[in-house]
Design an enzyme around this catalytic site. Sequence first.
Site, PDB file in Angstrom:
ATOM      1  N   LYS A 114       0.889  -1.049  -0.037  1.00 21.07           N
ATOM      2  CA  LYS A 114       0.149   0.009  -0.067  1.00 21.07           C
ATOM      3  C   LYS A 114       0.756   1.355   0.129  1.00 21.07           C
ATOM      4  O   LYS A 114       0.412   2.217  -0.483  1.00 21.07           O
ATOM      5  CB  LYS A 114      -1.001  -0.134   1.338  1.00 21.07           C
ATOM      6  CG  LYS A 114      -2.011  -0.972   1.081  1.00 21.07           C
ATOM      7  CD  LYS A 114      -3.189  -0.644   1.953  1.00 21.07           C
ATOM      8  CE  LYS A 114      -4.475  -1.444   2.035  1.00 21.07           C
ATOM      9  NZ  LYS A 114      -5.212  -1.698   3.128  1.00 21.07           N
ATOM     10  N   LYS A 195      -5.534 -11.227  -5.265  1.00 15.59           N
ATOM     11  CA  LYS A 195      -6.642 -11.192  -4.554  1.00 15.59           C
ATOM     12  C   LYS A 195      -7.811 -10.368  -4.991  1.00 15.59           C
ATOM     13  O   LYS A 195      -7.326  -9.270  -5.280  1.00 15.59           O
ATOM     14  CB  LYS A 195      -6.375 -11.216  -3.095  1.00 15.59           C
ATOM     15  CG  LYS A 195      -5.932  -9.762  -2.526  1.00 15.59           C
ATOM     16  CD  LYS A 195      -6.059  -9.746  -1.039  1.00 15.59           C
ATOM     17  CE  LYS A 195      -5.865  -8.298  -0.608  1.00 15.59           C
ATOM     18  NZ  LYS A 195      -6.075  -7.794   0.641  1.00 15.59           N
ATOM     19  N   LYS A 198     -11.343  -4.485  -2.845  1.00 22.36           N
ATOM     20  CA  LYS A 198     -12.151  -3.451  -2.955  1.00 22.36           C
ATOM     21  C   LYS A 198     -11.464  -2.089  -3.605  1.00 22.36           C
ATOM     22  O   LYS A 198     -11.995  -1.310  -3.985  1.00 22.36           O
ATOM     23  CB  LYS A 198     -13.064  -3.066  -1.529  1.00 22.36           C
ATOM     24  CG  LYS A 198     -12.133  -3.065  -0.293  1.00 22.36           C
ATOM     25  CD  LYS A 198     -13.103  -2.902   1.051  1.00 22.36           C
ATOM     26  CE  LYS A 198     -12.298  -3.290   2.035  1.00 22.36           C
ATOM     27  NZ  LYS A 198     -13.110  -3.618   3.343  1.00 22.36           N
TER      28      LYS A 198
HETATM   29  P1  TYM Z   1     -10.077  -6.006   5.420  1.00 20.16           P
HETATM   30  O1  TYM Z   1     -11.107  -4.896   5.810  1.00 20.16           O
HETATM   31  O2  TYM Z   1      -8.912  -5.652   4.266  1.00 20.16           O
HETATM   32  O3  TYM Z   1     -10.779  -7.198   5.011  1.00 20.16           O
HETATM   33  C1  TYM Z   1     -11.751  -7.798   5.940  1.00 20.16           C
HETATM   34  C2  TYM Z   1     -11.575  -9.315   5.991  1.00 20.16           C
HETATM   35  O4  TYM Z   1     -11.932  -9.940   4.577  1.00 20.16           O
HETATM   36  C3  TYM Z   1     -10.644 -10.584   4.325  1.00 20.16           C
HETATM   37  N1  TYM Z   1     -10.448 -10.614   2.651  1.00 20.16           N
HETATM   38  C4  TYM Z   1     -10.560 -11.613   1.902  1.00 20.16           C
HETATM   39  N2  TYM Z   1     -10.489 -12.891   2.290  1.00 20.16           N
HETATM   40  C5  TYM Z   1     -10.555 -13.712   1.180  1.00 20.16           C
HETATM   41  N3  TYM Z   1     -10.189 -13.400  -0.069  1.00 20.16           N
HETATM   42  C6  TYM Z   1     -10.203 -12.183  -0.280  1.00 20.16           C
HETATM   43  N4  TYM Z   1      -9.958 -11.628  -1.743  1.00 20.16           N
HETATM   44  C7  TYM Z   1     -10.212 -11.205   0.747  1.00 20.16           C
HETATM   45  N5  TYM Z   1     -10.187  -9.835   0.721  1.00 20.16           N
HETATM   46  C8  TYM Z   1     -10.257  -9.649   2.003  1.00 20.16           C
HETATM   47  C9  TYM Z   1      -9.549 -10.151   4.966  1.00 20.16           C
HETATM   48  O5  TYM Z   1      -8.568 -11.154   5.226  1.00 20.16           O
HETATM   49  C10 TYM Z   1     -10.111  -9.745   6.452  1.00 20.16           C
HETATM   50  O6  TYM Z   1     -10.355 -10.908   7.077  1.00 20.16           O
HETATM   51  N6  TYM Z   1      -6.706  -5.415   9.057  1.00 20.16           N
HETATM   52  C11 TYM Z   1      -7.897  -5.974   8.703  1.00 20.16           C
HETATM   53  C12 TYM Z   1      -8.934  -5.378   9.623  1.00 20.16           C
HETATM   54  C13 TYM Z   1      -8.876  -5.362  11.114  1.00 20.16           C
HETATM   55  C14 TYM Z   1      -8.847  -6.864  11.807  1.00 20.16           C
HETATM   56  C15 TYM Z   1      -8.443  -6.471  13.109  1.00 20.16           C
HETATM   57  C16 TYM Z   1      -8.954  -8.238  11.410  1.00 20.16           C
HETATM   58  C17 TYM Z   1      -8.324  -4.521  11.822  1.00 20.16           C
HETATM   59  N7  TYM Z   1      -8.178  -5.148  13.135  1.00 20.16           N
HETATM   60  C18 TYM Z   1      -8.286  -7.473  14.088  1.00 20.16           C
HETATM   61  C19 TYM Z   1      -8.820  -9.239  12.447  1.00 20.16           C
HETATM   62  C20 TYM Z   1      -8.666  -8.667  13.725  1.00 20.16           C
HETATM   63  C21 TYM Z   1      -8.182  -5.644   7.036  1.00 20.16           C
HETATM   64  O7  TYM Z   1      -7.978  -4.607   6.794  1.00 20.16           O
HETATM   65  O8  TYM Z   1      -9.160  -6.395   6.769  1.00 20.16           O
END
Ligand code: TYM
Length: 331
Positions: A114, A195, A198
């Site tokens: 990023k 992957k 969004k």
């Molecule tokens: P974020 O908002 O990018 O994504 C949310 C969740 O969706 C999963 N995900 C996917 N799983 C499978 N295939 C994909 N293409 C795909 N794209 C996204 C992500 O792995 C995630 O589980 N850092 C985290 C948010 C966060 C968090 C936390 C998660 C903040 N604090 C504490 C767990 C525990 C994030 O940016 O997810």
Amino acid sequence: MPLPKRSFSGIQPTGNLHLGNYLGAIKQWVKLQDTVDGIYCIVDLHACTATHDPVVLRRSVSAVAAFYLAAGLDPAKSTIFVQSAVGAHSELAWILGCVARFGELARMTQFKEKGEGRESVSVGLFTYPVLMAADILLYDANVVPVGEDQKQHVELCRDVAERFNATFGDTFILPEPLILGTGGRIMGLDQPTKKMSKSAGSPNNYIALEDDPDTITRKIKTAVTDTGGQICYAPEEKPGISNLLTIYSLLTGETMSDLEARYTGKGYGFFKRELTEVVVENLRPLQTRYRALKKDPAAVGEILRQGAERAAGIAGKTLSRARKRFGMEPV
Ligand code: TYM
């Protein structure tokens, strides 16, 4: 393995939630909710690490909350809240930031991707995994159900917690990431070697949970497939069709070998039409509930308020423990 007692996870309220978020994360949370105390957060503080519009951010927080509920999270079983409503997250993040190392944060793949080496990125983007570690550790979470892309962040969380425990005394539970074998990484429809995301350049990359049947039909029709035309699961050699099979299998619960047998010799066009129906029919009830919830923001707000109250109670106790060990008065 004994059953995990508590699960914690979160999603950033940035842009459209998509099928990757649903299959990699939310669907797992719903499945766990009868056996585990689930705490699920809308991580708005994380969403501010990139340039954001405050009005859009607020709207996205409500939309993600409505999707959590529409997808089947039951507030009687799972706690749902907004990260910024519980001040302990920011405070523990500061403490952990004094324990985490610059070098380990600089090695985070997501930051490198990023940040692209730009000096103009926010400091928040760099310390993002420290806030994520605070999120998880505040709730004594045993498991963190996430997609594959978050594995490195959960591992960093464990490392920081272990260092804190070793230096200041046992304080935090070390969490395990919970990642689906297939489905931990749903790939982009237009680029099946990366992957689904969004922030992808083209909306043809993802199926948004809000997409209508026509849009879903068009996106699956134009999804990249592989040479050869056989319908078989081989992620290395045939990433396009393997990704579509993964989506099909996760939505219906059918095994890959059953699907391969059923679609032998049927061709991509036929398979894509059937997959479209599966996706549309799976999202339909979710979308209906989502639209109803959007009409009742007060009800969603009340669920978030009650969630934050419970979350603050749990987080406050962990924060007091950490403050005391770190040399401060408990709160
Ligand atoms: P974020 O908002 O990018 O994504 C949310 C969740 O969706 C999963 N995900 C996917 N799983 C499978 N295939 C994909 N293409 C795909 N794209 C996204 C992500 O792995 C995630 O589980 N850092 C985290 C948010 C966060 C968090 C936390 C998660 C903040 N604090 C504490 C767990 C525990 C994030 O940016 O997810």
